[in-house]
Design an enzyme around this catalytic site. Structure first.
Site, PDB file in Angstrom:
ATOM      1  N   ASP A   1       2.742  26.696  44.256  1.00 20.03           N
ATOM      2  CA  ASP A   1       3.111  26.842  45.335  1.00 20.03           C
ATOM      3  C   ASP A   1       2.417  25.889  46.467  1.00 20.03           C
ATOM      4  OD1 ASP A   1       5.011  27.546  47.405  1.00 20.03           O
ATOM      5  OD2 ASP A   1       3.553  29.253  48.126  1.00 20.03           O
TER       6      ASP A   1
ATOM      7  N   ASP B   1       2.107  26.184  50.450  1.00 21.37           N
ATOM      8  CA  ASP B   1       1.833  26.782  51.671  1.00 21.37           C
ATOM      9  C   ASP B   1       0.969  28.080  51.070  1.00 21.37           C
ATOM     10  OD1 ASP B   1       3.108  25.464  54.055  1.00 21.37           O
ATOM     11  OD2 ASP B   1       4.688  26.160  52.884  1.00 21.37           O
TER      12      ASP B   1
END
Length: 594
Positions: free
Chosen positions: A155, A157
């Site tokens: 991922d 963030d």
């Protein structure tokens, strides 16, 4: 009648005041409507500055007694006194040794090897030979062999890129302004300030009451806050049909989980708005307020205002990464393919990755997928569309293969596995949001999952700095062990005296456990515990995350062929604990200090 053991070497000037005042201070754990923060003020009388004597002559600042080691607990006033059994000498022998062990700890006559997690179970770094603490470790809930992993996905963030509290403050400011300007909330809302210490991750908001709830692993609502005030136990029972355990139906209808770090803003702003309405007597519909707050926070993301602000001052919001490029290169050099799958848009991801990895960051990734709309990425079958890395324009041509260093949007994990011919069981995906990143990936496609939980390092740092946490941890540890031994001595039947003794000890454990939790967070405690039991968040981590770590950068301490074995997690205590050996009769188990 339950008696209490004597406490030699302690309670020099205030033998009765110390215990009674301490128990009164800690009794707030069972007082409806009071938060854990109520503990800190009464406890100050037992804290004195280092090098001083007697009681502190001036009041201390809130939380100073539990968050730093600049002030230490006065052991002469702080040793608990354990109850005794009226007739069972064997039980009393165990309790006396427990009392003696605790007294030695508090008076520093002994320094048992049980340390706060950050200094317990240290391991050697193959990178520079330095000893690293548990905050740098990767923990396993299942067997994982990295040598059998072909693809490592990330991922963006709070995974590849980390943020400081400034980002949450930024979103909070944008959201409160939106409430005033677009939802017509009172202008007093402009005065609100983000409080990073109020809430924790893993809470749930009740849509019908606007309460912030903390759930245990069995879905008991352990505590709740209405605004900034704690909800009483009677109110909790009344709200959930006379039972504390919330059924799956009620959870689905009423409770919205707050499981990622962005949701900390939602929790704080909701509490502040509700608190303002309650204190000013403004009538409001709880569900409407919850929906307004969620929309206001969401608008900072949807409009891109937050993203633009971050890139305009990236040094302020994005935490520097010293090892990320090294980690990615090592994976790639050892034959692993790298994927980046993010819900953010490409222009934002590109700006951040250029900052933390370098201008050529895309050379390291086989596939970059943006605007993925997780968790829908795992549950729906959608075609990919190509994104122009130069203009950000989404192209119309159908996608039958993914070009190396290409950038794509939409799509699904099903299409990604089909096109790349990767097997789910040989993919490791690492993200910070359990339910957006990991749950469906593991459940539907057998993907190996890794959770990034930055709170591990934060909680361990607080534990390491707090003398109070250490004493409370050791006390509860001794008391838990005494429970097992005492009940063995009591046998199969229980007298009224037995029950009364066990109840008294149980109450002591609860009080000292509250001190531990208060060190971590004055309102909700640790994200991994709900009062004395495992939290819903911690149970979800254990169920859905094969691995978990405080930061992706922890990967630098491990081989790309590392084999991880289930290890009990970061809160586990070593089995061969000399402190416990001492309690059962080994006088030489504890190393005495000079």
């Amino acid at each position: 009648m339950i008696q209490f053991t004597s406490t030699p070497l302690v309670l020099c000037f205030y033998p009765f005041l110390a215990l009674s005042s301490l128990q009164e201070a800690l009794s707030s754990r069972t007082s409806p409507g009071r938060s854990r923060s109520a503990i800190s003020m009464p406890l100050r009388q037992f804290i004195r500055p280092k090098g001083g004597c007697g009681r502190a002559s001036s009041p201390l600042q809130p939380r100073a007694d539990v968050t730093t080691n600049t002030r230490e607990i006065d052991p002469e006033l702080f040793v608990p006194s354990l109850p005794l059994h009226p007739t069972n000498d064997k039980v009393n022998s165990i309790l006396s040794r427990c009392q003696d062990a605790i007294s030695k700890i508090y008076t520093r006559a002994a320094d048992p090897p049980l340390k706060p997690p950050s200094s317990r179970g240290k391991f050697q770094s193959s990178e520079d030979g330095k000893v690293k603490g548990l905050e740098n470790k990767i923990f396993a809930n299942a067997y994982v062999n990295l040598d059998k992993i072909d693809v490592v996905g990330f991922d963006y963030d709070y995974t590849l890129v980390s943020y400081g509290v400034e980002l949450q403050s930024l979103i909070y400011e944008m959201a409160k302004n939106s409430l005033v300007e677009h939802f017509r909330y009172p202008t007093n809302v402009h005065k609100f300030k983000y409080d990073p210490d109020f809430a924790i991750r893993g809470l749930a908001v009740d849509m019908e009451t606007a309460w912030l709830c903390q759930l245990s692993y069995s879905s008991d609502v352990v505590l709740a806050y209405n605004g900034r005030s704690r909800v009483s136990d009677d109110e909790l029972l009344a709200a959930y049909q006379g039972i504390s355990s919330v059924t799956p139906e009620i959870r689905k209808q009423r409770l919205r989980p707050l499981n990622d770090l962005f949701s900390m803003v939602e929790a704080c702003l909701l509490a502040d708005v509700v608190d303002f309405f309650v204190n000013t007597g403004i009538p409001f519909n709880p569900r409407s307020v919850v929906e307004d707050v969620l929309k206001a926070v969401g608008s900072a993301h949807v409009t891109g205002a937050m993203h633009r602000a971050v890139l305009e001052d990236i040094e302020k919001y994005v935490t520097s990464s010293h090892h990320l490029r090294q980690i990615l290169e090592r994976f790639k050099d050892n034959g692993k393919k790298l994927w980046l799958v993010s819900n953010s848009q490409f222009w934002y991801v590109d700006g951040g990755m250029r900052h933390v990895v370098g201008e050529d960051w895309r050379d390291l990734f086989e596939v970059v997928i943006v605007g993925a709309s997780k968790p829908g990425f795992y549950t729906e079958k959608r075609p990919f569309r190509e994104v122009s890395a130069r203009t950000g324009r989404i192209k119309f041509k159908p996608i039958e293969e993914l070009e190396e260093q290409g950038v794509y949007t939409h799509g699904s994990i099903q299409e990604l596995l089909r096109i790349t011919k990767a097997k789910g069981s040989r993919v490791l995906y690492i993200g910070d949001s359990l339910f957006a990143d990991l749950v469906e990936a593991r459940r539907r496609y057998g993907i190996t999952t890794g959770a990034v939980i930055s709170e591990i390092e934060e909680e361990m740092e607080k534990q390491t700095k707090s003398t109070m946490w250490r004493y409370a941890r050791l006390t509860t540890h001794v008391l838990h062990h005494s429970f097992r031994l005492i009940q063995e001595e009591m046998g199969l039947s229980r007298t009224e005296d037995d029950i009364q003794l066990l109840d008294s000890l149980e109450a002591e454990v609860g009080r000292w456990r509250d001190i531990q939790e208060h060190v971590i967070n004055a309102n909700f405690g640790s994200i991994f515990r709900s009062e004395t039991v495992t939290s819903k968040f911690a149970a979800s981590v254990k169920r859905h995350a094969d691995l978990y770590m405080s930061s992706v950068e922890n990967l630098r301490f491990y081989s790309t062929q590392q084999r991880f074995y289930p290890d009990g997690g970061h809160e586990s205590v070593p089995f061969n604990d000399p402190l416990l050996d001492y309690i059962v009769g080994d006088d030489n188990a504890i190393q005495m200090s000079d």
